[in-house]
Structures are given as C-alpha cells and as structure tokens.
Design a protein around this motif. Structure first.
Motif, PDB file in Angstrom:
ATOM      1  N   LYS A   1     -10.601   1.169  -0.422  1.00  0.00           N
ATOM      2  CA  LYS A   1     -12.026   0.883  -0.576  1.00  0.00           C
ATOM      3  C   LYS A   1     -12.387  -0.277   0.340  1.00  0.00           C
ATOM      4  O   LYS A   1     -11.622  -1.233   0.477  1.00  0.00           O
ATOM      5  N   ALA A   2     -13.558  -0.211   0.938  1.00  0.00           N
ATOM      6  CA  ALA A   2     -14.000  -1.250   1.857  1.00  0.00           C
ATOM      7  C   ALA A   2     -14.041  -2.604   1.172  1.00  0.00           C
ATOM      8  O   ALA A   2     -14.620  -2.748   0.093  1.00  0.00           O
ATOM      9  N   GLY A   3     -13.375  -3.588   1.761  1.00  0.00           N
ATOM     10  CA  GLY A   3     -13.384  -4.957   1.272  1.00  0.00           C
ATOM     11  C   GLY A   3     -12.447  -5.242   0.113  1.00  0.00           C
ATOM     12  O   GLY A   3     -12.284  -6.392  -0.278  1.00  0.00           O
ATOM     13  N   GLN A   4     -11.817  -4.223  -0.451  1.00  0.00           N
ATOM     14  CA  GLN A   4     -10.914  -4.443  -1.579  1.00  0.00           C
ATOM     15  C   GLN A   4      -9.467  -4.525  -1.090  1.00  0.00           C
ATOM     16  O   GLN A   4      -9.040  -3.740  -0.258  1.00  0.00           O
ATOM     17  N   GLU A   5      -8.723  -5.485  -1.634  1.00  0.00           N
ATOM     18  CA  GLU A   5      -7.327  -5.645  -1.236  1.00  0.00           C
ATOM     19  C   GLU A   5      -6.444  -4.597  -1.896  1.00  0.00           C
ATOM     20  O   GLU A   5      -6.663  -4.215  -3.048  1.00  0.00           O
ATOM     21  N   ALA A   6      -5.451  -4.143  -1.158  1.00  0.00           N
ATOM     22  CA  ALA A   6      -4.439  -3.229  -1.674  1.00  0.00           C
ATOM     23  C   ALA A   6      -3.076  -3.839  -1.356  1.00  0.00           C
ATOM     24  O   ALA A   6      -2.894  -4.459  -0.304  1.00  0.00           O
ATOM     25  N   THR A   7      -2.130  -3.674  -2.273  1.00  0.00           N
ATOM     26  CA  THR A   7      -0.779  -4.197  -2.075  1.00  0.00           C
ATOM     27  C   THR A   7       0.193  -3.029  -2.016  1.00  0.00           C
ATOM     28  O   THR A   7       0.191  -2.164  -2.882  1.00  0.00           O
ATOM     29  N   LEU A   8       1.015  -3.013  -0.974  1.00  0.00           N
ATOM     30  CA  LEU A   8       2.023  -1.983  -0.773  1.00  0.00           C
ATOM     31  C   LEU A   8       3.394  -2.611  -0.991  1.00  0.00           C
ATOM     32  O   LEU A   8       3.740  -3.599  -0.347  1.00  0.00           O
ATOM     33  N   ARG A   9       4.161  -2.031  -1.937  1.00  0.00           N
ATOM     34  CA  ARG A   9       5.509  -2.523  -2.224  1.00  0.00           C
ATOM     35  C   ARG A   9       6.497  -1.373  -2.083  1.00  0.00           C
ATOM     36  O   ARG A   9       6.173  -0.228  -2.407  1.00  0.00           O
ATOM     37  N   LEU A  10       7.695  -1.693  -1.645  1.00  0.00           N
ATOM     38  CA  LEU A  10       8.771  -0.725  -1.533  1.00  0.00           C
ATOM     39  C   LEU A  10       9.965  -1.297  -2.276  1.00  0.00           C
ATOM     40  O   LEU A  10      10.453  -2.377  -1.934  1.00  0.00           O
ATOM     41  N   THR A  11      10.404  -0.599  -3.346  1.00  0.00           N
ATOM     42  CA  THR A  11      11.480  -1.111  -4.187  1.00  0.00           C
ATOM     43  C   THR A  11      12.581  -0.070  -4.353  1.00  0.00           C
ATOM     44  O   THR A  11      12.362   1.127  -4.147  1.00  0.00           O
ATOM     45  N   ASP A  12      13.762  -0.544  -4.790  1.00  0.00           N
ATOM     46  CA  ASP A  12      14.867   0.356  -5.080  1.00  0.00           C
ATOM     47  C   ASP A  12      14.839   0.740  -6.558  1.00  0.00           C
ATOM     48  O   ASP A  12      13.911   0.372  -7.293  1.00  0.00           O
ATOM     49  N   LEU A  13      15.852   1.460  -7.014  1.00  0.00           N
ATOM     50  CA  LEU A  13      15.913   1.917  -8.406  1.00  0.00           C
ATOM     51  C   LEU A  13      15.937   0.777  -9.424  1.00  0.00           C
ATOM     52  O   LEU A  13      15.559   0.955 -10.572  1.00  0.00           O
ATOM     53  N   HIS A  14      16.394  -0.403  -8.997  1.00  0.00           N
ATOM     54  CA  HIS A  14      16.503  -1.555  -9.886  1.00  0.00           C
ATOM     55  C   HIS A  14      15.279  -2.470  -9.820  1.00  0.00           C
ATOM     56  O   HIS A  14      15.267  -3.536 -10.414  1.00  0.00           O
ATOM     57  N   GLY A  15      14.248  -2.053  -9.073  1.00  0.00           N
ATOM     58  CA  GLY A  15      13.029  -2.841  -8.965  1.00  0.00           C
ATOM     59  C   GLY A  15      13.089  -3.956  -7.943  1.00  0.00           C
ATOM     60  O   GLY A  15      12.171  -4.759  -7.839  1.00  0.00           O
ATOM     61  N   ARG A  16      14.180  -3.998  -7.170  1.00  0.00           N
ATOM     62  CA  ARG A  16      14.314  -5.039  -6.139  1.00  0.00           C
ATOM     63  C   ARG A  16      13.529  -4.644  -4.896  1.00  0.00           C
ATOM     64  O   ARG A  16      13.544  -3.478  -4.483  1.00  0.00           O
ATOM     65  N   ALA A  17      12.856  -5.615  -4.309  1.00  0.00           N
ATOM     66  CA  ALA A  17      12.083  -5.369  -3.094  1.00  0.00           C
ATOM     67  C   ALA A  17      13.010  -5.003  -1.946  1.00  0.00           C
ATOM     68  O   ALA A  17      14.014  -5.665  -1.706  1.00  0.00           O
ATOM     69  N   VAL A  18      12.675  -3.928  -1.245  1.00  0.00           N
ATOM     70  CA  VAL A  18      13.438  -3.488  -0.086  1.00  0.00           C
ATOM     71  C   VAL A  18      12.873  -4.129   1.177  1.00  0.00           C
ATOM     72  O   VAL A  18      13.574  -4.316   2.157  1.00  0.00           O
ATOM     73  N   ARG A  19      11.596  -4.492   1.125  1.00  0.00           N
ATOM     74  CA  ARG A  19      10.920  -5.212   2.219  1.00  0.00           C
ATOM     75  C   ARG A  19       9.824  -6.042   1.578  1.00  0.00           C
ATOM     76  O   ARG A  19       9.407  -5.748   0.450  1.00  0.00           O
ATOM     77  N   PRO A  20       9.347  -7.069   2.264  1.00  0.00           N
ATOM     78  CA  PRO A  20       8.274  -7.890   1.681  1.00  0.00           C
ATOM     79  C   PRO A  20       7.019  -7.045   1.401  1.00  0.00           C
ATOM     80  O   PRO A  20       6.727  -6.096   2.126  1.00  0.00           O
ATOM     81  N   ALA A  21       6.311  -7.394   0.347  1.00  0.00           N
ATOM     82  CA  ALA A  21       5.055  -6.704   0.009  1.00  0.00           C
ATOM     83  C   ALA A  21       4.046  -6.925   1.130  1.00  0.00           C
ATOM     84  O   ALA A  21       4.027  -7.967   1.773  1.00  0.00           O
ATOM     85  N   THR A  22       3.217  -5.918   1.359  1.00  0.00           N
ATOM     86  CA  THR A  22       2.179  -5.984   2.373  1.00  0.00           C
ATOM     87  C   THR A  22       0.825  -5.949   1.689  1.00  0.00           C
ATOM     88  O   THR A  22       0.576  -5.087   0.845  1.00  0.00           O
ATOM     89  N   VAL A  23      -0.059  -6.881   2.034  1.00  0.00           N
ATOM     90  CA  VAL A  23      -1.416  -6.906   1.478  1.00  0.00           C
ATOM     91  C   VAL A  23      -2.372  -6.459   2.585  1.00  0.00           C
ATOM     92  O   VAL A  23      -2.357  -6.995   3.686  1.00  0.00           O
ATOM     93  N   ILE A  24      -3.186  -5.462   2.253  1.00  0.00           N
ATOM     94  CA  ILE A  24      -4.122  -4.872   3.210  1.00  0.00           C
ATOM     95  C   ILE A  24      -5.531  -5.046   2.670  1.00  0.00           C
ATOM     96  O   ILE A  24      -5.776  -4.853   1.481  1.00  0.00           O
ATOM     97  N   THR A  25      -6.471  -5.412   3.526  1.00  0.00           N
ATOM     98  CA  THR A  25      -7.881  -5.436   3.141  1.00  0.00           C
ATOM     99  C   THR A  25      -8.464  -4.081   3.498  1.00  0.00           C
ATOM    100  O   THR A  25      -8.403  -3.655   4.663  1.00  0.00           O
ATOM    101  N   GLY A  26      -8.999  -3.396   2.501  1.00  0.00           N
ATOM    102  CA  GLY A  26      -9.510  -2.045   2.686  1.00  0.00           C
ATOM    103  C   GLY A  26     -10.665  -1.951   3.662  1.00  0.00           C
ATOM    104  O   GLY A  26     -11.475  -2.872   3.799  1.00  0.00           O
ATOM    105  N   THR A  27     -10.729  -0.790   4.340  1.00  0.00           N
ATOM    106  CA  THR A  27     -11.787  -0.522   5.313  1.00  0.00           C
ATOM    107  C   THR A  27     -12.688   0.624   4.868  1.00  0.00           C
ATOM    108  O   THR A  27     -13.640   0.948   5.557  1.00  0.00           O
ATOM    109  N   GLY A  28     -12.336   1.258   3.739  1.00  0.00           N
ATOM    110  CA  GLY A  28     -13.094   2.420   3.296  1.00  0.00           C
ATOM    111  C   GLY A  28     -12.584   3.706   3.931  1.00  0.00           C
ATOM    112  O   GLY A  28     -13.180   4.755   3.780  1.00  0.00           O
TER     113      GLY A  28
END
Length: 70
Positions: A8-35
């Motif tokens: 959604k335009a102007g709304q932040e979204a967070t992308l996370r990638l985790t393994d089966l144990h909930g551990r982060a596989v890479r740092p979370a990415t925060v994106i500002t929506g464009t619509g």
C-alpha cells in the motif's frame, strides 16, 4: 530467487526470512509501500539449505510462504 508482493502506498512492510527454528536467515528488510508490486531479490549464502519461511507484514496484514532451498 525473487519475492513479489503488493504494498500500500506510504505504508511500511517488513520482509523476514527465517529457518524452521525461527532464526533469521538474513536481516529483516523494511520497505515503504508504493501502491504497486514490490520485488525483492533474495541472495543467500551457499551453506543455507532446507525449508525456510518468507514472512511479509504490513499494518494488520501478514503473509507467510514456505520455500525449499536444495
């Protein structure tokens, strides 16, 4: 691989990638929506294998997808 999701335009979204144990596989990415559809290219270290979870959160919405890396 590439992850695609609508933002959604102007709304932040967070992308996370985790393994089966909930551990982060890479740092979370925060994106500002464009619509529009957002594309995020994921590059993982060679040693990362197995079942992973892609989690996208934006406001009150959340989506999770499994991906198998062989």
């Amino acid at each position: 691989f590439t992850v695609r999701f609508h933002t959604k335009a102007g709304q932040e979204a967070t992308l996370r990638l985790t393994d089966l144990h909930g551990r982060a596989v890479r740092p979370a990415t925060v994106i500002t929506g464009t619509g529009q559809t957002h594309e995020e290219v994921i590059q993982l270290p060679v040693h990362v294998r197995g079942l992973l979870f892609i989690d996208v959160r934006s406001g009150q919405q959340r989506g999770t997808q499994k991906v198998l890396i062989e």
